[in-house]
Design an enzyme around this catalytic site. Sequence first.
Site, mmCIF file in Angstrom:
data_model
loop_
_atom_site.group_PDB
_atom_site.id
_atom_site.type_symbol
_atom_site.label_atom_id
_atom_site.label_comp_id
_atom_site.label_asym_id
_atom_site.label_seq_id
_atom_site.Cartn_x
_atom_site.Cartn_y
_atom_site.Cartn_z
ATOM 1 N N GLY A 214 0.828 -1.214 0.000
ATOM 2 C CA GLY A 214 0.000 0.000 0.000
ATOM 3 C C GLY A 214 0.849 1.244 0.000
ATOM 4 O O GLY A 214 2.040 1.189 -0.307
ATOM 5 N N ASN A 215 0.249 2.354 0.315
ATOM 6 C CA ASN A 215 0.996 3.608 0.400
ATOM 7 C C ASN A 215 0.414 4.453 1.529
ATOM 8 O O ASN A 215 -0.599 4.100 2.123
ATOM 9 C CB ASN A 215 0.980 4.343 -0.946
ATOM 10 C CG ASN A 215 -0.430 4.602 -1.425
ATOM 11 O OD1 ASN A 215 -1.159 5.354 -0.802
ATOM 12 N ND2 ASN A 215 -0.824 3.938 -2.516
ATOM 13 N N ARG A 216 1.063 5.571 1.805
ATOM 14 C CA ARG A 216 0.721 6.350 2.998
ATOM 15 C C ARG A 216 -0.383 7.381 2.759
ATOM 16 O O ARG A 216 -0.671 8.200 3.616
ATOM 17 C CB ARG A 216 1.977 7.049 3.525
ATOM 18 C CG ARG A 216 3.026 6.065 4.042
ATOM 19 C CD ARG A 216 4.082 6.783 4.847
ATOM 20 N NE ARG A 216 4.860 7.706 4.031
ATOM 21 C CZ ARG A 216 4.930 9.013 4.239
ATOM 22 N NH1 ARG A 216 4.266 9.579 5.217
ATOM 23 N NH2 ARG A 216 5.681 9.760 3.443
ATOM 24 N N SER A 217 -1.012 7.348 1.579
ATOM 25 C CA SER A 217 -2.039 8.355 1.299
ATOM 26 C C SER A 217 -3.103 8.370 2.395
ATOM 27 O O SER A 217 -3.605 7.325 2.806
ATOM 28 C CB SER A 217 -2.687 8.044 -0.048
ATOM 29 O OG SER A 217 -3.786 8.894 -0.239
ATOM 30 N N ALA A 281 -4.203 7.650 -4.638
ATOM 31 C CA ALA A 281 -2.875 7.111 -4.943
ATOM 32 C C ALA A 281 -3.080 5.632 -5.265
ATOM 33 O O ALA A 281 -3.205 4.806 -4.357
ATOM 34 C CB ALA A 281 -1.953 7.293 -3.751
#
Length: 431
Positions: A214-217, A281
Site C-alpha cells: 500500500g501507500n501512505r495516502s 494514490a
Amino acid sequence: MSPERGPLAGRRIVVGVTGSIAAYKAVLLVRRLMERGATVDVALTRSAAAFVTPLTFASLTHRPVVSDVLDLDAEQQIAHIELAEAADAVVVAPATANVLAELAIGMASSSVTAIACASRAPVVVAPAMDAGMWTNPATQRNVATLREFGYLLVEPEVGSLASGLTGIGRLAEPGTIADTVERLFERAGDLEGLRVVVSAGGTREPIDPVRFIGNRSSGKMGTAIAEAARDRGATVTLIAGAMSVNPPPGVSVVNATTAQAMRQAVMREAPGADILVMAAAVADFAPKQASGRKIKRDGAELQVELVPNPDIIAEVAEMPTDIRPFLIGFAAESQDLEANAIGKLRDKGLDLIVGNVVGGPFDAIGSDENKVTVFGSEGALTDWPMLPKRQIAERLWDLIADRYRSARGPDGAQKEKAGRRPRAGSAGSRR
Ligand code: CTP
C-alpha cells in the site's frame, strides 16, 4: 448557512487594521468573518495598536498578529509577504484617509499597506474618518484611484462621528463589511447541476489475508475536494480507497480499496459524470496472486511477483467524447515536477493535473497542508503558496469550474473533441 458550508468556509482572510477610533469595530469584523468559517489573520499599523492591542486580536484568532513591517513569522519568513501570498482576500478596515492615500500611490510603509500592495488577492477597503476628510477632493480622488485598481470600497455610513458631529465617515457595520467579503466568494452554487466523481486515499493490494502492498495516502486532499464540490452544489460521489479520515456527509461513498475495485467503481461512476478528479494514490503494481491463507514464516526468502495495475484515469480518457468526464489527475513527483506532470497529463489524456513535490523536507502525505501547482498542457497555471488542503480544494474548484466551462460551454455541451488530445481552456486565474 453553517460556517462549514458558506462562501467563507476554508477561506483565508487578512484583516488590516489602521489607526482610527473605529479600530474597535475591527474586532467585531474579525469575529463575524470567523463565525462564517474563515481563517483570519490580523495586521495592525502602529497607530491602530494604540486603539486596540495586538493581544486582543491574537486572543480572538489564536494566530500571531503582524504589527510591524519588519516582523518575521515562525519560519523566519517576512510575515507580511507570507500573509499577502496566502490570503484569499485582504480587508483594510478601518482605513484612514492617510491609508487611502498610501494605497493610491502604492506606498508600503506599514504592515497593512505592505500586505495590500504585495497581495494578488482582492482587496476590500472600508474607510472611516471625519466627514471633512472623507469629502476632501484629495480623499475622493484617492478613492476613485483605488476603484480603478479594482479595490472594493465599502462606503462609510452617515451617523455620529468621534468628533461629536453628525455626518458621513462612520465605518460601515462589521456585518456589512463581512457581507461584502462574502460576496467575493459567492461561487457557492457554481457546481449546481454537475455530477462530480472524486477518488481519494490509497489502494491496498493484498499479499495474503492480512498483508498488503500500500501507500501512505491519507485521503485528506481528495476528501477536501469532495467536500468543497458538495458545498458548491455538485452531486458528489467519493470513491474511497484506504483513508485515515472519514468521508464527508452529503456525498455518496463507494469503498474501493484495491486498484481493481477502484477501476470497477470508476468505470461505473465516470461515464456521463461531468468531472472526475483522481486524487487517489493507486498502487502501480499488485501481487500476481494473493495467497488465500496467511503466509507463514519458514526462514526462506519470499518472492512476491508483482503485475502492473490498470491505469484507471488513462482508461477513462479513452471513453467516447459524449460520456467522458472532464479529467483532473494528480502527480506527486520527487523531481522535475513541471516536465513530469505535463508528461503525465499528455500521456494519460487529462485536462488538468495537480502536481506536488514529494521527498523533500516537507511531507505533504497525511499533512493538513500542501503546496501544489496546477498544470494545463500549456504549462503551470498557478503559483500558490503552502495552503491548508481545504483552501487548495476551493482554489482548485475555482480553476476547474472556469476551465470546464470554457472547454464545454456554460451548458456543459462539449465544444471540442475529447480523448487523448489535451484541451486548451481559458487562462487560469488566481481565483
Ligand atoms: N492513476 C490511475 N491509475 C493508476 C495509477 C495512477 O488512475 N494505476 C492516476 C492517479 O490517481 C493520478 C494520476 O494517475 O491522478 C497520476 O498518478 P501517478 O501515480 O503519479 O502516475 P503513474 O502513471 O503511476 O506514474 P509514476 O510512475 O510516477 O508512479
